[in-house]
Structures are given as C-alpha cells and as structure tokens.
Design a protein around this motif. Structure first.
Motif, mmCIF file in Angstrom:
data_model
loop_
_atom_site.group_PDB
_atom_site.id
_atom_site.type_symbol
_atom_site.label_atom_id
_atom_site.label_comp_id
_atom_site.label_asym_id
_atom_site.label_seq_id
_atom_site.Cartn_x
_atom_site.Cartn_y
_atom_site.Cartn_z
ATOM 1 N N THR A 6 0.630 -1.329 -0.013
ATOM 2 C CA THR A 6 0.090 -0.048 0.055
ATOM 3 C C THR A 6 0.969 1.182 0.015
ATOM 4 N N PHE A 7 0.303 2.241 -0.629
ATOM 5 C CA PHE A 7 0.903 3.751 -0.437
ATOM 6 C C PHE A 7 0.852 3.953 1.139
ATOM 7 N N PRO A 8 1.788 4.895 1.794
ATOM 8 C CA PRO A 8 1.941 5.137 2.990
ATOM 9 C C PRO A 8 0.783 6.038 3.334
ATOM 10 N N ALA A 16 -2.440 7.243 1.544
ATOM 11 C CA ALA A 16 -2.946 8.314 0.593
ATOM 12 C C ALA A 16 -3.847 8.187 -0.600
ATOM 13 N N SER A 17 -3.711 6.912 -0.705
ATOM 14 C CA SER A 17 -4.735 6.384 -1.802
ATOM 15 C C SER A 17 -6.047 5.794 -1.341
ATOM 16 N N PRO A 18 -7.037 5.977 -1.608
ATOM 17 C CA PRO A 18 -8.405 5.763 -1.397
ATOM 18 C C PRO A 18 -8.676 4.205 -1.383
ATOM 19 N N PHE A 19 -8.074 3.740 -2.769
ATOM 20 C CA PHE A 19 -8.307 2.217 -2.929
ATOM 21 C C PHE A 19 -7.427 1.327 -2.137
ATOM 22 N N CYS A 20 -6.378 1.894 -1.452
ATOM 23 C CA CYS A 20 -5.414 1.513 -0.589
ATOM 24 C C CYS A 20 -6.222 1.347 0.899
ATOM 25 N N ASP A 41 6.279 3.395 -4.629
ATOM 26 C CA ASP A 41 6.461 3.017 -6.077
ATOM 27 C C ASP A 41 5.540 2.166 -6.583
ATOM 28 N N PRO A 42 4.721 2.109 -7.559
ATOM 29 C CA PRO A 42 3.928 0.993 -7.802
ATOM 30 C C PRO A 42 4.288 0.617 -9.377
ATOM 31 N N ARG A 43 5.414 1.148 -9.715
ATOM 32 C CA ARG A 43 5.749 0.735 -11.229
ATOM 33 C C ARG A 43 5.947 -0.766 -11.457
ATOM 34 N N ASN A 47 -0.502 -4.324 -12.400
ATOM 35 C CA ASN A 47 -0.993 -3.286 -12.971
ATOM 36 C C ASN A 47 -0.537 -1.754 -12.938
ATOM 37 N N GLY A 48 0.615 -1.525 -12.470
ATOM 38 C CA GLY A 48 1.335 -0.459 -12.260
ATOM 39 C C GLY A 48 0.716 0.580 -11.297
ATOM 40 N N LYS A 49 -0.314 -0.388 -10.492
ATOM 41 C CA LYS A 49 -1.231 0.613 -9.241
ATOM 42 C C LYS A 49 -0.827 -0.217 -8.223
ATOM 43 N N LEU A 50 -1.542 0.476 -7.110
ATOM 44 C CA LEU A 50 -1.618 -0.205 -5.644
ATOM 45 C C LEU A 50 -3.154 0.080 -5.452
ATOM 46 N N PRO A 51 -3.604 -0.796 -4.451
ATOM 47 C CA PRO A 51 -3.088 -1.895 -3.605
ATOM 48 C C PRO A 51 -2.822 -3.008 -4.262
ATOM 49 N N ILE A 52 -1.939 -4.003 -3.478
ATOM 50 C CA ILE A 52 -1.974 -5.222 -4.044
ATOM 51 C C ILE A 52 -1.736 -6.292 -2.717
ATOM 52 N N ALA A 61 -3.902 -8.288 -7.575
ATOM 53 C CA ALA A 61 -4.010 -6.718 -7.828
ATOM 54 C C ALA A 61 -5.172 -6.284 -8.016
ATOM 55 N N ASP A 62 -5.623 -4.897 -7.334
ATOM 56 C CA ASP A 62 -6.701 -4.274 -7.619
ATOM 57 C C ASP A 62 -7.751 -4.443 -6.423
ATOM 58 N N SER A 63 -8.057 -3.425 -5.904
ATOM 59 C CA SER A 63 -9.125 -3.564 -4.777
ATOM 60 C C SER A 63 -10.273 -4.325 -4.969
ATOM 61 N N ASP A 64 -10.901 -4.335 -6.136
ATOM 62 C CA ASP A 64 -12.139 -5.172 -6.757
ATOM 63 C C ASP A 64 -11.744 -6.719 -6.630
ATOM 64 N N ALA A 65 -10.700 -6.865 -6.986
ATOM 65 C CA ALA A 65 -9.964 -8.618 -7.040
ATOM 66 C C ALA A 65 -9.814 -9.047 -5.607
ATOM 67 N N LEU A 101 -16.203 9.595 -9.472
ATOM 68 C CA LEU A 101 -16.040 10.507 -8.117
ATOM 69 C C LEU A 101 -14.680 10.656 -7.872
ATOM 70 N N TYR A 102 -13.802 9.396 -8.085
ATOM 71 C CA TYR A 102 -12.609 9.519 -7.653
ATOM 72 C C TYR A 102 -11.628 10.355 -8.529
ATOM 73 N N PHE A 103 -12.060 10.425 -9.702
ATOM 74 C CA PHE A 103 -11.289 11.357 -10.789
ATOM 75 C C PHE A 103 -11.448 12.709 -10.441
ATOM 76 N N LYS A 141 2.734 15.930 -15.105
ATOM 77 C CA LYS A 141 2.336 16.047 -16.414
ATOM 78 C C LYS A 141 1.851 14.759 -16.987
ATOM 79 N N LYS A 142 2.341 13.488 -16.168
ATOM 80 C CA LYS A 142 1.728 12.216 -16.651
ATOM 81 C C LYS A 142 0.495 12.202 -16.118
ATOM 82 N N THR A 143 0.193 12.724 -14.797
ATOM 83 C CA THR A 143 -1.052 12.654 -14.320
ATOM 84 C C THR A 143 -2.068 13.488 -15.055
HETATM 85 N N1 LIG Z 1 -9.041 -0.010 -10.029
HETATM 86 C C1 LIG Z 1 -7.914 -0.154 -9.159
HETATM 87 C C2 LIG Z 1 -7.454 1.244 -8.932
HETATM 88 C C3 LIG Z 1 -6.259 1.560 -7.951
HETATM 89 C C4 LIG Z 1 -5.717 2.937 -8.314
HETATM 90 O O1 LIG Z 1 -5.982 3.865 -8.980
HETATM 91 N N2 LIG Z 1 -4.432 3.239 -7.295
HETATM 92 C C5 LIG Z 1 -3.784 4.468 -7.470
HETATM 93 C C6 LIG Z 1 -3.748 5.120 -6.442
HETATM 94 S S1 LIG Z 1 -5.265 5.689 -5.624
HETATM 95 C C7 LIG Z 1 -2.415 4.229 -8.132
HETATM 96 O O2 LIG Z 1 -1.723 2.912 -7.799
HETATM 97 N N3 LIG Z 1 -1.775 5.060 -8.921
HETATM 98 C C8 LIG Z 1 -0.406 5.088 -9.377
HETATM 99 C C9 LIG Z 1 -0.325 5.578 -10.732
HETATM 100 O O3 LIG Z 1 -1.112 5.670 -11.412
HETATM 101 O O4 LIG Z 1 0.964 5.445 -11.138
HETATM 102 C C10 LIG Z 1 -8.262 -0.673 -7.444
HETATM 103 O O5 LIG Z 1 -9.264 -0.644 -7.461
HETATM 104 O O6 LIG Z 1 -7.300 -1.222 -6.963
#
Ligand SMILES: N[C@@H](CCC(=O)N[C@@H](CS)C(=O)NCC(=O)O)C(=O)O
Length: 233
Positions: A6-8, A16-20, A41-43, A47-52, A61-65, A101-103, A141-143
């Motif tokens: 998870t992100f801290p 910091a991440s609502p999904f974490c 660092d989720p790279r 999925n390049g994302k957290l949580p796991i 990977a992915d909160s739904d999973a 809403l998250y976006f 910029k990436k965001t």
């Molecule tokens: N659908 C994913 C979404 C997870 C997500 O968007 N995580 C964001 C943090 S809130 C993330 O890891 N972002 C890093 C990035 O995009 O580089 C889930 O439910 O876990």
C-alpha cells in the motif's frame, strides 16, 4: 499472514490512496490477519497500481479483485444483509464513486495549483532536492495526461465540481438518516464510498470539491462513523 502492499499514510488517512484504504477496510471487516507493507513506487506491480494483496505467495492486484478473493477464499460476504436489488444498487454506487468521483478527487489534488503545492510536499519530499522539481513536474504531467485521457480534466473546475456534486447528492439520498448506506452496519458500498469521500475531506486545502462535504453535517458524521467502524485501529 496476508500482506497488503500500500501507499503510506497521508493527511491523517491510513494511506494516501483511497483504494489502499478500501483494501485495508475490506481486510479489517473480513477479520483476517494482515499486515501492511508500505511503498511509494507502484511501477513494478502487475497493473502499475496499488493496492496489492499477497496471500501465500499469490499476488492479487486491484481492490475489486481483493474483495473477490476475500469473498471466495475467506467466505466473507460484505453484502450479507442486502437483497438482490440492494446488491445491484451497491454495485452501481461503487462504480460511480470509483470510476467517476475518484477522478474529481485526483483532479482536485493534482491539477489544482493550491493543492498541488501541498501534495508535492506530502507525497514527494523524500525525492532528493536537486531533482525534486524536475521529477515532480514529470509526475504531474503524466497525471494530467491520464486525467485528460480519462476525461475529467477536459471539464472546467466548475463543471468538475458540478459533476461531483451529483454523485455526492446520490450518496446523501441513499444514506438518508441511516447510519450506513444500507442500514445499521457497513456493507461493500460503504467500504468503497467512505475512503474516497474522506480522501476529499482530508486533503487539507479548502476547495469547491471539499466544500461539498464539509458543508454537510450528516455526511461528515457518516464519514466519522465509517472510519470508526471499518478503518484499521
Ligand atoms: N482499480 C484499482 C485502482 C487503483 C488505483 O488507481 N491506484 C492508484 C492510487 S489511488 C495508483 O496506484 N496510482 C499509481 C499510478 O497510476 O501511477 C483498484 O481498485 O485497486
């Protein structure tokens, strides 16, 4: 012991991440033994994302999973008190907050200049000073590009807030004067909704988006109740 990558913590939230935070609540509510492992660092994640979640060497990977895994392997039914119709409404609410809403939250945090100054300090202060400006500029910029591709950043700030207000109104209508969205105990929908609304609330800059929550006492009380009932101690 299950391990959640998870992100801290940030802004008084456990991540910091609502999904974490959502994943933490899923684990708490299901009553399994788990421990967090923090990274910024989720790279290298699938999925390049957290949580796991790591369960006996298996990576989920992915909160739904993660929710599916807890339901399948640990037999937790997060919606056990719900009728089939309520379960369908719950699914629609979850998609609304997580895929829309998250976006508005991401845009408010990363693209609003006042918030960005705060975010930059809170999330990236350990990046060495000499490269900090350059690296954070690239990340922002990436965001921005991701938010444009997703669509939210194509709307003006005023339009984004109006869109978010419709989602928040729907949540308020469903909540009514109940403790949680579907009654006296939290269900899967609360586990998705509360971390995202608290993410908006706890991001410290006063913005039009945050005002949608702070001006509503019922919603504020719901968010405290949700934290007390579902967050890790
Ligand atoms: N659908 C994913 C979404 C997870 C997500 O968007 N995580 C964001 C943090 S809130 C993330 O890891 N972002 C890093 C990035 O995009 O580089 C889930 O439910 O876990």
């Amino acid at each position: 012991m299950l391990k959640l990558i998870t992100f801290p913590a940030a802004f008084g939230e456990p991540s910091a991440s609502p999904f974490c935070v959502k994943a933490m609540c899923l684990l708490q509510v299901s009553g399994v033994n788990w421990t967090p492992k923090y990274t910024s660092d989720p790279r290298k994640t699938p999925n390049g994302k957290l949580p796991i979640l790591i369960d006996a060497g298996k990576t989920i990977a992915d909160s739904d999973a993660i929710r599916d895994h807890l339901e399948k392997v640990f037999k937790t039914d997060f919606d056990k008190s719900l009728t089939p119709e309520q379960r369908a409404i719950s699914r629609a609410i979850i998609r609304m907050v997580e895929e829309h809403l998250y976006f508005a939250l991401v845009s408010d945090r990363w693209l609003n200049d006042n918030n960005w100054a705060v975010i930059k300090k809170e999330f990236f202060s350990e990046i060495p000073k000499v490269v900090n400006g350059l690296v954070t500029k690239m990340i922002r910029k990436k965001t921005r590009a991701q938010m444009t591709a997703q669509g939210m950043a194509r709307h003006s700030t005023k339009e984004q807030i109006a869109r978010a207000a419709k989602d928040i109104d729907a949540i308020k209508t469903l909540l009514g004067d109940k403790p949680f969205l579907f009654g006296d105990t939290p269900t899967g929908a609360d586990i998705s909704v509360v971390p995202i609304l608290r993410g908006i609330l706890k991001t410290p800059t006063q913005t039009g988006l945050r005002d949608l929550i702070t001006k509503d006492q019922m919603l504020m009380a719901y968010l405290d109740r949700g934290r007390d009932a579902m967050y890790p101690a």
